[in-house]
Design an enzyme around this catalytic site. Structure first.
Site, PDB file in Angstrom:
ATOM      1  N   PRO A 121     -41.892  12.338 -48.446  1.00 27.46           N
ATOM      2  CA  PRO A 121     -43.205  12.656 -47.876  1.00 27.46           C
ATOM      3  C   PRO A 121     -43.302  12.323 -46.396  1.00 27.46           C
ATOM      4  O   PRO A 121     -44.254  12.722 -45.731  1.00 27.46           O
ATOM      5  CB  PRO A 121     -44.176  11.815 -48.713  1.00 27.46           C
ATOM      6  CG  PRO A 121     -43.345  10.757 -49.349  1.00 27.46           C
ATOM      7  CD  PRO A 121     -41.990  11.332 -49.528  1.00 27.46           C
TER       8      PRO A 121
ATOM      9  N   GLU B  81     -39.613   3.486 -54.379  1.00 30.22           N
ATOM     10  CA  GLU B  81     -40.164   3.345 -53.031  1.00 30.22           C
ATOM     11  C   GLU B  81     -39.353   4.121 -51.996  1.00 30.22           C
ATOM     12  O   GLU B  81     -39.540   3.940 -50.793  1.00 30.22           O
ATOM     13  CB  GLU B  81     -40.214   1.858 -52.635  1.00 30.22           C
ATOM     14  CG  GLU B  81     -41.170   1.028 -53.458  1.00 30.22           C
ATOM     15  CD  GLU B  81     -42.595   1.548 -53.368  1.00 30.22           C
ATOM     16  OE1 GLU B  81     -43.092   1.750 -52.240  1.00 30.22           O
ATOM     17  OE2 GLU B  81     -43.211   1.769 -54.429  1.00 30.22           O
TER      18      GLU B  81
ATOM     19  N   ARG C 254     -34.375  32.924 -52.323  1.00 31.01           N
ATOM     20  CA  ARG C 254     -34.974  34.265 -52.341  1.00 31.01           C
ATOM     21  C   ARG C 254     -34.810  34.992 -51.013  1.00 31.01           C
ATOM     22  O   ARG C 254     -35.017  36.198 -50.939  1.00 31.01           O
ATOM     23  CB  ARG C 254     -36.454  34.187 -52.729  1.00 31.01           C
ATOM     24  CG  ARG C 254     -37.323  33.478 -51.716  1.00 31.01           C
ATOM     25  CD  ARG C 254     -38.715  33.220 -52.261  1.00 31.01           C
ATOM     26  NE  ARG C 254     -39.347  34.413 -52.770  1.00 31.01           N
ATOM     27  CZ  ARG C 254     -39.931  35.326 -52.005  1.00 31.01           C
ATOM     28  NH1 ARG C 254     -39.945  35.163 -50.686  1.00 31.01           N
ATOM     29  NH2 ARG C 254     -40.490  36.395 -52.522  1.00 31.01           N
TER      30      ARG C 254
ATOM     31  N   ASP D 256     -43.717  39.026 -47.084  1.00 29.28           N
ATOM     32  CA  ASP D 256     -44.324  37.835 -47.667  1.00 29.28           C
ATOM     33  C   ASP D 256     -45.363  37.214 -46.754  1.00 29.28           C
ATOM     34  O   ASP D 256     -45.310  37.341 -45.529  1.00 29.28           O
ATOM     35  CB  ASP D 256     -43.256  36.768 -47.942  1.00 29.28           C
ATOM     36  CG  ASP D 256     -42.466  37.054 -49.203  1.00 29.28           C
ATOM     37  OD1 ASP D 256     -42.941  37.845 -50.018  1.00 29.28           O
ATOM     38  OD2 ASP D 256     -41.374  36.483 -49.351  1.00 29.28           O
TER      39      ASP D 256
END
Length: 254
Positions: free
Chosen positions: A87, A114, A152, A167
């Site tokens: 993150p 963690e 893709r 897209d």
């Protein structure tokens, strides 16, 4: 392309890649994907891949030894992209997916607890990627998201090269609305231009709808968009089709 995933839950990766387009891409030889358990590179009888953090604190930290050993066993080429899913990384975008799609070898590192010992970040990973501003229990789902976004885009994976080119985010805008049969569903009809057979008119309508959607839904994308000369003409037409609201009134619906 070759993609290797280092994870203590390899079956999550194998299961997630055993369906749909990604499965067919593997069967067609467009991409090779394998999952590797760092537990196979531990030296203690418990096959431990985590330990308590130095300095104290809650949770456990992924040990560097098994991660380094797992990656080194793959004998990656010097230009391999070793991607830590965290993150704290840069948020994945379509432009980044295109960049990763140019690589010959991706190695994805899935953390838990963690996170990783900082030496993995400093001395092994070449990239740090996040899929959004939220925290998951592990890096497997982000790895699957990244694999799907990249694979893709590989040549021959989608049935039509135009599919990826049109897209959402492919040119910095949201995609235009899509419709299929029947043309009248419960009294809701599709725009007449789509039935006209006039390909130029259809293309213009679709482009204008991209403008409308991006302006209203993603002002952040719209502010960064650089229109071409043809786009400017369509934007002028769009402003004439959609007059500004009278002073003091909002153009947004309540």
């Amino acid at each position: 392309m070759k993609i290797d995933v280092v994870t203590i839950f390899p079956e999550m990766i194998r299961s997630g890649l055993s369906h749909s387009i990604i499965k067919r891409a593997q069967e067609a030889g467009r991409v090779q994907v394998a999952a590797h358990d760092p537990r196979d590179h531990t030296t203690d009888r418990h096959r431990s891949t985590d330990d308590t953090p130095y300095g104290g604190g809650a949770g456990m930290v992924m040990r560097p030894g098994p991660i380094f050993a797992a990656v080194e066993s793959l004998e990656p080429p010097p230009d391999a992209r070793i991607v830590m899913l965290t993150p704290q990384g840069k948020t994945l975008t379509q432009a980044m997916a295109h960049e990763f799609a140019q690589a010959s070898h991706l190695i994805l590192l899935c953390g838990h607890y963690e996170g990783f010992d900082e030496r993995v970040r400093e001395h092994l990973a070449t990239d740090e990627i996040s899929i959004g501003d939220y925290v998951l229990t592990g890096g497997e789902l982000p790895a699957l998201v990244l694999i799907d976004a990249v694979v893709r885009l590989l040549p021959g994976v989608l049935g039509s090269e135009e599919s990826a080119a049109g897209d959402t985010f492919s040119d910095g805008l949201l995609e235009y609305p899509q419709y299929t049969r029947p043309p009248d569903f419960r009294g809701w009809t599709i725009p007449e231009v789509l039935l006209s057979g006039n390909h130029a008119a259809i293309a213009n309508w679709r482009r204008k709808e991209q403008f409308r959607r991006t302006q209203s839904r993603r002002p952040d994308l719209w502010s960064a968009f650089q229109p071409s000369k043809s786009d400017l003409k369509l934007l002028k037409q769009l402003s004439e089709e959609t007059p500004s609201p009278p002073a003091g009134e909002s153009s947004e619906e309540n």
